[in-house]
Write a protein that holds these residues in place. Structure first.
Motif, short mmCIF file in Angstrom:
data_model
loop_
_atom_site.label_atom_id
_atom_site.label_comp_id
_atom_site.label_asym_id
_atom_site.label_seq_id
_atom_site.Cartn_x
_atom_site.Cartn_y
_atom_site.Cartn_z
N ALA A 62 0.76 -1.04 0.03
CA ALA A 62 0.04 0.04 0.11
C ALA A 62 0.84 1.15 0.15
O ALA A 62 0.48 2.14 -0.70
CB ALA A 62 -0.80 -0.02 1.24
N ASN A 63 2.05 1.27 0.73
CA ASN A 63 2.60 2.48 0.58
C ASN A 63 3.63 2.69 -0.30
O ASN A 63 3.75 3.85 -1.00
CB ASN A 63 3.91 2.31 1.71
CG ASN A 63 3.38 2.36 3.17
OD1 ASN A 63 2.30 3.01 3.53
ND2 ASN A 63 3.90 1.85 4.28
N ALA A 64 3.76 1.45 -1.25
CA ALA A 64 4.60 1.66 -2.50
C ALA A 64 3.54 2.18 -3.43
O ALA A 64 3.76 3.20 -4.31
CB ALA A 64 5.12 0.37 -2.90
N THR B 90 -8.28 -0.85 -3.82
CA THR B 90 -9.25 0.31 -3.97
C THR B 90 -8.44 1.65 -3.95
O THR B 90 -7.52 1.84 -2.91
CB THR B 90 -10.02 0.29 -2.78
OG1 THR B 90 -10.63 -1.10 -2.86
CG2 THR B 90 -11.09 1.25 -2.75
N LEU B 91 -8.82 2.63 -4.79
CA LEU B 91 -8.17 4.01 -4.88
C LEU B 91 -9.48 4.76 -4.60
O LEU B 91 -10.57 4.62 -4.86
CB LEU B 91 -7.60 4.31 -6.31
CG LEU B 91 -6.42 3.53 -6.63
CD1 LEU B 91 -6.27 4.25 -7.89
CD2 LEU B 91 -5.42 3.81 -5.70
N VAL B 92 -9.16 5.82 -3.72
CA VAL B 92 -10.18 6.73 -3.05
C VAL B 92 -9.60 8.26 -3.23
O VAL B 92 -8.55 8.38 -2.72
CB VAL B 92 -10.72 6.45 -1.58
CG1 VAL B 92 -11.54 7.34 -1.35
CG2 VAL B 92 -11.29 4.76 -1.40
N ILE C 16 -6.99 -5.62 5.23
CA ILE C 16 -6.87 -4.37 4.58
C ILE C 16 -5.60 -3.58 5.03
O ILE C 16 -5.81 -3.25 6.40
CB ILE C 16 -8.17 -3.66 4.34
CG1 ILE C 16 -9.36 -4.70 3.88
CG2 ILE C 16 -7.79 -2.57 3.49
CD1 ILE C 16 -10.64 -3.97 3.87
N ALA C 17 -4.89 -3.19 4.06
CA ALA C 17 -4.05 -2.35 4.63
C ALA C 17 -4.10 -1.01 3.89
O ALA C 17 -4.40 -0.84 2.52
CB ALA C 17 -2.60 -2.77 4.18
N TYR C 18 -4.10 0.11 4.66
CA TYR C 18 -4.49 1.67 4.19
C TYR C 18 -3.11 2.48 4.31
O TYR C 18 -2.31 2.43 5.15
CB TYR C 18 -5.38 2.25 4.93
CG TYR C 18 -6.72 1.55 5.06
CD1 TYR C 18 -7.78 1.88 4.17
CD2 TYR C 18 -6.94 0.64 6.11
CE1 TYR C 18 -8.92 1.25 4.23
CE2 TYR C 18 -8.17 -0.08 6.17
CZ TYR C 18 -9.38 0.27 5.21
OH TYR C 18 -10.59 -0.27 5.20
N SER C 19 -3.09 3.25 3.09
CA SER C 19 -2.05 4.27 3.11
C SER C 19 -2.34 5.51 2.41
O SER C 19 -3.09 5.30 1.37
CB SER C 19 -0.73 3.56 2.35
OG SER C 19 0.42 4.41 2.18
N THR C 20 -2.01 6.72 2.95
CA THR C 20 -2.72 7.78 2.27
C THR C 20 -1.92 8.22 0.95
O THR C 20 -0.56 7.98 0.87
CB THR C 20 -2.37 9.08 3.39
OG1 THR C 20 -0.98 9.01 3.92
CG2 THR C 20 -3.29 9.00 4.50
N ALA D 63 -5.99 1.36 -0.55
CA ALA D 63 -6.29 0.12 0.23
C ALA D 63 -6.08 -1.20 -0.57
O ALA D 63 -6.48 -1.25 -1.60
CB ALA D 63 -7.85 0.29 0.78
N VAL D 64 -5.06 -1.90 0.02
CA VAL D 64 -4.98 -3.12 -0.41
C VAL D 64 -5.15 -4.13 0.61
O VAL D 64 -5.03 -4.36 1.77
CB VAL D 64 -3.19 -3.26 -0.58
CG1 VAL D 64 -2.91 -4.42 -1.41
CG2 VAL D 64 -2.78 -2.11 -1.59
#
Length: 540
Positions: free
Chosen positions: A54-56, A94-96, A143-147, A160-161
């Protein structure tokens, strides 16, 4: 149909099954712990991989461009789909954008929807994290979230991966055969160890199983407890292997197991360690153990020619002394009865002589005088001296003196109900017997018209006072000073042992023997003894 009773399970079988149960329980616990640790490790690895992915993605140009545009470009969609196909742990991306609208998802049905309120917090705070969530069909995801940030570090969306929750257990399922094989191997090793342990126990028990050995041990213990003597045994390590209940009672010890307790902790004065070293038996030794006067025999123990330990057999010396005293009292009473019988026969012959010569009145007079004299003397002794052993020896000597026309008078103030503490009954037999016998023999060998012995006896728990005064020929001062030596006597060769024995016995009990005599004035022998002080009384 006849039903046969079930065979009772042996103690050995119970031990074997308990060992197997413990081994199986240990294997199961180890397997559960290992699986739990593996699951935790897999979950952490997957969560770290998802967060790294997710960070990448959040830093990827295609992703940042699509979020700025508000829709996923064709190039971005192709990149994300290839990533999902190439990474087994990624099931969905997922892209938000900054409005909270989903601009990309593997499932087109989700595109255009608004994300949840929890995810909206990512647009306000720069926080990357992992979470567990269910989709519309009830499937759980990790799920892993990264801004996603713009060039000026403003948050413009997040990525979100996710992966299916069950995927993290796939590796566990794949490794299940390994766990099963390991458990089977450990159980097999445990069974071999339990079997070897039971064989070792049986070898140590000389081929008997534990139940048989227990019955043998209980039987031996019951036999030892029936024995009237105390028994204690040690092994070559100087540790107690056996002590029977009688032994505990004699020593004043509580009746508890003393197995493998060092002998010095229970009986510091014991000579069993010495017997182990010298391999020499010690017979009938008087010892004081735990404040008890004991008669002990120590023996080395051998098995197949090898020294395996040592044992002591012991009895309370006080009880033995009491039995000896009772036997002495019985012997004295027998001697007294014999003397009665002898005197009776002599008097009977005198009476028969009077009757044969027709002197009936003289026979009556002799009978009355003899009966009254003997009865009064014996009655007085029995009334004043109530201790059976002491009374028996005095009565016996009184009858013997009467046969020789010697008068033995017991001073009316005399008394003896109990013996002095620490002085055995046979000591009084030796003292009184020899002093009275010396006086009787002296008076019997002289020509005095007055043949009289005056006996004074004061005996209680605290002290002993005995005085024998005769009206014999007396002795010179020189002879008085040597009369207690061996072989010195007024009766000539072959005598001189009585006073020697009395003197040694009185000295043993820390008493005094005083002899006073003058030629032609008779002799008085006086014995004084005080009770034997115990250690407690001495310290007080």
């Amino acid at each position: 149909m006849k039903k046969f009773p079930k065979e009772k399970l042996t103690f050995e079988y119970h031990i074997y099954m308990v060992q197997l149960g413990c081994i199986a329980l240990a294997v199961i616990i180890c397997a559960i712990v290992s699986i739990s640790v593996n699951i935790s490790s897999q979950v952490k690895i997957i969560a770290d991989n998802l967060l790294t992915t997710a960070n990448a993605l959040s830093a990827g140009p295609n992703v940042i461009d699509s979020v700025k545009r508000g829709y996923a470009t064709e190039k971005c969609e192709s990149f994300l789909q290839d990533l999902i196909d190439d990474m087994p742990i990624v099931d969905s991306i997922t892209l938000v954008d900054k409005t909270g609208t989903i601009i990309y998802n593997c499932d087109p049905a989700y595109i255009g929807r608004l994300t949840g309120s929890r995810e909206m917090e990512l647009l306000e705070d720069d926080i990357d994290y992992t979470d567990t969530k269910k989709d519309d069909r009830g499937r759980r995801y990790r799920i892993a979230y990264s801004t996603i940030k713009d060039t000026d570090d403003t948050i413009i969306g997040f990525v979100a991966v996710s992966t299916l929750y069950r995927r993290q257990f796939s590796n566990i399922v794949k490794s299940a055969p390994i766990y099963i094989l390991a458990m089977i191997l450990l159980l097999g090793i445990g069974i071999l160890c339990a079997t070897a342990s039971m064989r070792f126990i049986r070898n140590q028990l000389k081929g008997y199983n534990p139940e048989q050995f227990s019955r043998i041990y209980d039987g031996n213990a019951n036999v030892l407890n029936i024995i009237d003597e105390g028994v204690i045994a040690i092994n070559t390590d100087k540790r107690i292997t056996i002590i029977n209940n009688i032994g505990c009672e004699i020593l004043g010890l509580p009746i508890i197991p003393y197995d493998r307790v060092p002998i010095q902790d229970v009986m510091p004065e014991s000579k069993l360690p010495q017997v182990l070293e010298t391999r020499q038996a010690i017979y009938n030794e008087h010892m004081v153990l735990h404040g008890k006067n004991l008669l002990i025999t120590h023996l080395p123990l051998y098995s197949n020619g090898q020294l395996v330990g040592a044992a002591s057999l012991f009895q309370n010396a006080k009880l033995i002394n009491e039995m000896t005293e009772q036997l002495e009292d019985a012997n004295n009473m027998v001697d007294t009865l014999r003397a009665f019988n002898h005197e009776f026969m002599n008097k009977l012959h005198v009476i028969l002589g009077y009757l044969e010569t027709d002197h009936v009145e003289e026979a009556k007079e002799y009978l009355l005088q003899s009966s009254m004299g003997s009865s009064r003397s014996i009655s007085q002794i029995s009334r004043l001296i109530t201790h059976q052993g002491v009374a028996a020896i005095i009565i016996g000597k009184a009858i013997r003196a009467a046969e020789l026309d010697i008068t033995l008078n017991l001073v009316p103030e005399s008394c003896c109900a109990h013996l002095t503490t620490g002085i055995p009954s046979n000591a009084y037999v030796t003292i009184l017997g020899n002093l009275l016998q010396n006086a009787i023999e002296e008076l019997n060998s002289c020509d005095h018209f007055l043949k009289e012995i005056q006996l004074t006896v004061f005996i209680d728990e605290e002290s002993t006072y005995i005085s024998v005064l005769d009206t014999g020929r007396g002795m010179s001062r020189e002879l008085v000073n040597r009369i207690t030596e061996w072989g010195i006597s007024t009766k000539g060769p072959g005598h001189g042992t009585g006073l020697y024995l009395v003197k040694n016995l009185v000295d043993e009990f820390h008493g005094s023997l005083k002899i006073e005599s003058d030629p032609g004035e008779g002799t008085e022998a006086t014995v004084m003894i005080r009770k034997i002080q115990t250690e407690t009384e001495t310290s007080l």
